[in-house]
Design a protein around this motif. Structure first.
Motif, PDB file in Angstrom:
ATOM      1  N   ALA A  79       0.832  -1.207   0.000  1.00  0.00           N
ATOM      2  CA  ALA A  79       0.000   0.000   0.000  1.00  0.00           C
ATOM      3  C   ALA A  79       0.864   1.252   0.000  1.00  0.00           C
ATOM      4  CB  ALA A  79      -0.932  -0.015   1.213  1.00  0.00           C
ATOM      5  N   GLU A  80       1.944   1.233   0.777  1.00  0.00           N
ATOM      6  CA  GLU A  80       2.859   2.378   0.799  1.00  0.00           C
ATOM      7  C   GLU A  80       3.521   2.572  -0.563  1.00  0.00           C
ATOM      8  OE1 GLU A  80       6.733   4.025   3.281  1.00  0.00           O
ATOM      9  OE2 GLU A  80       6.013   1.991   3.622  1.00  0.00           O
ATOM     10  N   GLN A  81       3.884   1.471  -1.205  1.00  0.00           N
ATOM     11  CA  GLN A  81       4.499   1.545  -2.533  1.00  0.00           C
ATOM     12  C   GLN A  81       3.521   2.139  -3.546  1.00  0.00           C
ATOM     13  OE1 GLN A  81       5.274  -2.264  -4.335  1.00  0.00           O
ATOM     14  NE2 GLN A  81       6.966  -1.459  -5.540  1.00  0.00           N
ATOM     15  N   LEU A  82       2.271   1.692  -3.517  1.00  0.00           N
ATOM     16  CA  LEU A  82       1.259   2.232  -4.431  1.00  0.00           C
ATOM     17  C   LEU A  82       1.018   3.715  -4.150  1.00  0.00           C
ATOM     18  CD1 LEU A  82      -1.266  -0.734  -4.399  1.00  0.00           C
ATOM     19  CD2 LEU A  82       0.171  -0.026  -6.320  1.00  0.00           C
ATOM     20  N   PHE A  83       0.946   4.094  -2.885  1.00  0.00           N
ATOM     21  CA  PHE A  83       0.757   5.499  -2.532  1.00  0.00           C
ATOM     22  C   PHE A  83       1.918   6.341  -3.040  1.00  0.00           C
ATOM     23  CE2 PHE A  83       1.226   9.177   0.208  1.00  0.00           C
ATOM     24  CZ  PHE A  83      -0.055   9.692   0.227  1.00  0.00           C
ATOM     25  N   THR A  84       3.138   5.833  -2.880  1.00  0.00           N
ATOM     26  CA  THR A  84       4.322   6.565  -3.334  1.00  0.00           C
ATOM     27  C   THR A  84       4.307   6.744  -4.842  1.00  0.00           C
ATOM     28  OG1 THR A  84       5.567   5.677  -1.478  1.00  0.00           O
ATOM     29  CG2 THR A  84       6.839   6.592  -3.291  1.00  0.00           C
ATOM     30  N   TYR A 109       1.591   6.622  -7.021  1.00  0.00           N
ATOM     31  CA  TYR A 109       0.458   7.332  -7.618  1.00  0.00           C
ATOM     32  C   TYR A 109       0.033   8.602  -6.873  1.00  0.00           C
ATOM     33  CZ  TYR A 109      -0.067   3.184 -10.460  1.00  0.00           C
ATOM     34  OH  TYR A 109       0.151   2.159 -11.326  1.00  0.00           O
ATOM     35  N   CYS A 110       0.291   8.691  -5.582  1.00  0.00           N
ATOM     36  CA  CYS A 110      -0.292   9.783  -4.801  1.00  0.00           C
ATOM     37  C   CYS A 110       0.725  10.773  -4.240  1.00  0.00           C
ATOM     38  CB  CYS A 110      -1.099   9.215  -3.633  1.00  0.00           C
ATOM     39  SG  CYS A 110      -2.268   7.921  -4.102  1.00  0.00           S
ATOM     40  N   ALA A 111       1.905  10.284  -3.867  1.00  0.00           N
ATOM     41  CA  ALA A 111       2.855  11.120  -3.132  1.00  0.00           C
ATOM     42  C   ALA A 111       3.377  12.282  -3.952  1.00  0.00           C
ATOM     43  CB  ALA A 111       4.029  10.267  -2.639  1.00  0.00           C
ATOM     44  N   GLY A 117       2.311  14.283  -1.107  1.00  0.00           N
ATOM     45  CA  GLY A 117       3.473  14.175  -0.229  1.00  0.00           C
ATOM     46  C   GLY A 117       3.562  12.798   0.402  1.00  0.00           C
ATOM     47  N   ASP A 118       4.754  12.425   0.812  1.00  0.00           N
ATOM     48  CA  ASP A 118       4.975  11.102   1.402  1.00  0.00           C
ATOM     49  C   ASP A 118       4.249  10.934   2.730  1.00  0.00           C
ATOM     50  OD1 ASP A 118       6.590  10.081  -0.641  1.00  0.00           O
ATOM     51  OD2 ASP A 118       8.377  11.059   0.194  1.00  0.00           O
ATOM     52  N   LYS A 119       3.996  12.025   3.431  1.00  0.00           N
ATOM     53  CA  LYS A 119       3.331  11.955   4.731  1.00  0.00           C
ATOM     54  C   LYS A 119       1.846  12.293   4.636  1.00  0.00           C
ATOM     55  CE  LYS A 119       7.574  13.237   7.038  1.00  0.00           C
ATOM     56  NZ  LYS A 119       8.272  14.279   7.790  1.00  0.00           N
ATOM     57  N   GLY A 120       1.366  12.641   3.455  1.00  0.00           N
ATOM     58  CA  GLY A 120      -0.033  13.020   3.306  1.00  0.00           C
ATOM     59  C   GLY A 120      -0.321  14.428   3.755  1.00  0.00           C
ATOM     60  N   ASP A 121       0.716  15.253   3.801  1.00  0.00           N
ATOM     61  CA  ASP A 121       0.556  16.619   4.289  1.00  0.00           C
ATOM     62  C   ASP A 121       0.241  17.628   3.182  1.00  0.00           C
ATOM     63  OD1 ASP A 121       2.991  16.493   3.037  1.00  0.00           O
ATOM     64  OD2 ASP A 121       4.169  17.170   4.763  1.00  0.00           O
ATOM     65  N   TRP A 175      -8.356  -0.108  -2.490  1.00  0.00           N
ATOM     66  CA  TRP A 175      -8.666  -0.269  -1.071  1.00  0.00           C
ATOM     67  C   TRP A 175      -7.391  -0.255  -0.236  1.00  0.00           C
ATOM     68  CZ3 TRP A 175     -12.898   1.033   0.940  1.00  0.00           C
ATOM     69  CH2 TRP A 175     -14.121   0.823   0.311  1.00  0.00           C
ATOM     70  N   GLN A 176      -6.317  -0.827  -0.766  1.00  0.00           N
ATOM     71  CA  GLN A 176      -5.030  -0.785  -0.058  1.00  0.00           C
ATOM     72  C   GLN A 176      -4.587   0.671   0.135  1.00  0.00           C
ATOM     73  OE1 GLN A 176      -3.099  -3.369   1.039  1.00  0.00           O
ATOM     74  NE2 GLN A 176      -3.951  -5.145   0.009  1.00  0.00           N
ATOM     75  N   VAL A 177      -4.687   1.456  -0.933  1.00  0.00           N
ATOM     76  CA  VAL A 177      -4.293   2.870  -0.857  1.00  0.00           C
ATOM     77  C   VAL A 177      -5.187   3.622   0.127  1.00  0.00           C
ATOM     78  CG1 VAL A 177      -4.208   5.028  -2.174  1.00  0.00           C
ATOM     79  CG2 VAL A 177      -3.246   2.940  -3.139  1.00  0.00           C
ATOM     80  N   ALA A 178      -6.491   3.340   0.117  1.00  0.00           N
ATOM     81  CA  ALA A 178      -7.405   4.008   1.052  1.00  0.00           C
ATOM     82  C   ALA A 178      -7.039   3.674   2.490  1.00  0.00           C
ATOM     83  CB  ALA A 178      -8.845   3.596   0.754  1.00  0.00           C
ATOM     84  N   HIS A 179      -6.687   2.433   2.734  1.00  0.00           N
ATOM     85  CA  HIS A 179      -6.277   2.043   4.097  1.00  0.00           C
ATOM     86  C   HIS A 179      -4.989   2.768   4.493  1.00  0.00           C
ATOM     87  CE1 HIS A 179      -6.046  -0.553   7.605  1.00  0.00           C
ATOM     88  NE2 HIS A 179      -4.756  -0.687   7.339  1.00  0.00           N
ATOM     89  N   TYR A 180      -4.059   2.893   3.571  1.00  0.00           N
ATOM     90  CA  TYR A 180      -2.801   3.571   3.866  1.00  0.00           C
ATOM     91  C   TYR A 180      -3.026   5.071   4.105  1.00  0.00           C
ATOM     92  CZ  TYR A 180       2.090   4.891   3.664  1.00  0.00           C
ATOM     93  OH  TYR A 180       3.326   5.386   3.981  1.00  0.00           O
ATOM     94  N   VAL A 181      -3.922   5.686   3.341  1.00  0.00           N
ATOM     95  CA  VAL A 181      -4.238   7.102   3.559  1.00  0.00           C
ATOM     96  C   VAL A 181      -4.804   7.313   4.961  1.00  0.00           C
ATOM     97  CG1 VAL A 181      -5.822   8.956   2.855  1.00  0.00           C
ATOM     98  CG2 VAL A 181      -4.510   7.721   1.147  1.00  0.00           C
ATOM     99  N   MET A 182      -5.668   6.401   5.402  1.00  0.00           N
ATOM    100  CA  MET A 182      -6.216   6.519   6.756  1.00  0.00           C
ATOM    101  C   MET A 182      -5.127   6.333   7.815  1.00  0.00           C
ATOM    102  SD  MET A 182      -9.159   7.458   6.065  1.00  0.00           S
ATOM    103  CE  MET A 182      -9.794   7.577   7.720  1.00  0.00           C
TER     104      MET A 182
END
Length: 181
Positions: A100-105, A107-109, A113-117, A168-175
């Motif tokens: 999930a962290e890899q997917l967030f990094t 597509y989303c970071a 940002g890496d911390k969601g800030d 869903w993995q990414v959503a869990h990681y965002v939370m």
């Protein structure tokens, strides 16, 4: 003497075999359909399809194999319904945090940002402004899944890049990131 008869017999057999050969008419063909295909005129109608179109359409109401329809519409009302009602089908054993962290990094970071800030690389370069900090928002796993699936404001949909399970993995990681801020 026997050798002479054998040579004469061989000469007769080869003469008979080659005398029947005609270059203008080839030999018999096995599976002639493989050698002589049915020629269709380019861009002409072909009797292969019953409806007269280029291809067959799937049956009405059919769903592709492996596809799960998403029942919330891409609107503000759909977002609010997903935020209130949508729950992750993954249990805690199925959530793979490193993945999930890899997917967030990936597509989303870059924006969030890496911390969601909300201070990703594109925000620092002022390519996008107004990317939210997860701590400032009232979000649920359902609302994050809906936004990743359908997109919201300047964020586009990631439904083509991520499978339903990955979203869903990414959503869990965002939370998880939101709880750490």
């Amino acid at each position: 003497m026997k050798a002479l008869y054998k040579i004469a017999l061989l000469a007769c057999v080869s003469a008979v075999a080659t005398s029947c050969f005609d270059k203008s008419r080839p030999n018999y063909q096995y599976f002639p359909n493989m050698y002589e295909p049915v020629p269709y005129e380019t861009y002409s109608e072909v009797p292969t399809f019953a409806n007269g179109k280029e291809g067959q359409l799937p049956a009405e109401g059919s769903i592709p194999r492996g596809f799960t329809p998403y029942e919330y519409e891409n609107s503000t009302e759909g977002y609010e319904l997903a935020k209130a009602n949508l729950v992750s089908p993954l249990d805690s054993a199925e959530v793979d945090l490193p993945r999930a962290e890899q997917l967030f990094t990936i597509y989303c970071a870059v924006c969030h940002g890496d911390k969601g800030d909300g201070k990703g690389n594109l925000v620092k370069r002022e390519k996008f402004l107004g990317v939210p900090n997860y701590k400032d928002r009232q979000i649920t796993e359902g609302s994050v899944f809906h936004v990743v699936t359908c997109g919201l404001n300047s964020m586009g949909s990631h439904a083509n890049q991520l499978s339903q399970e990955e979203r869903w993995q990414v959503a869990h990681y965002v939370m998880k990131l939101r709880s750490e801020l």
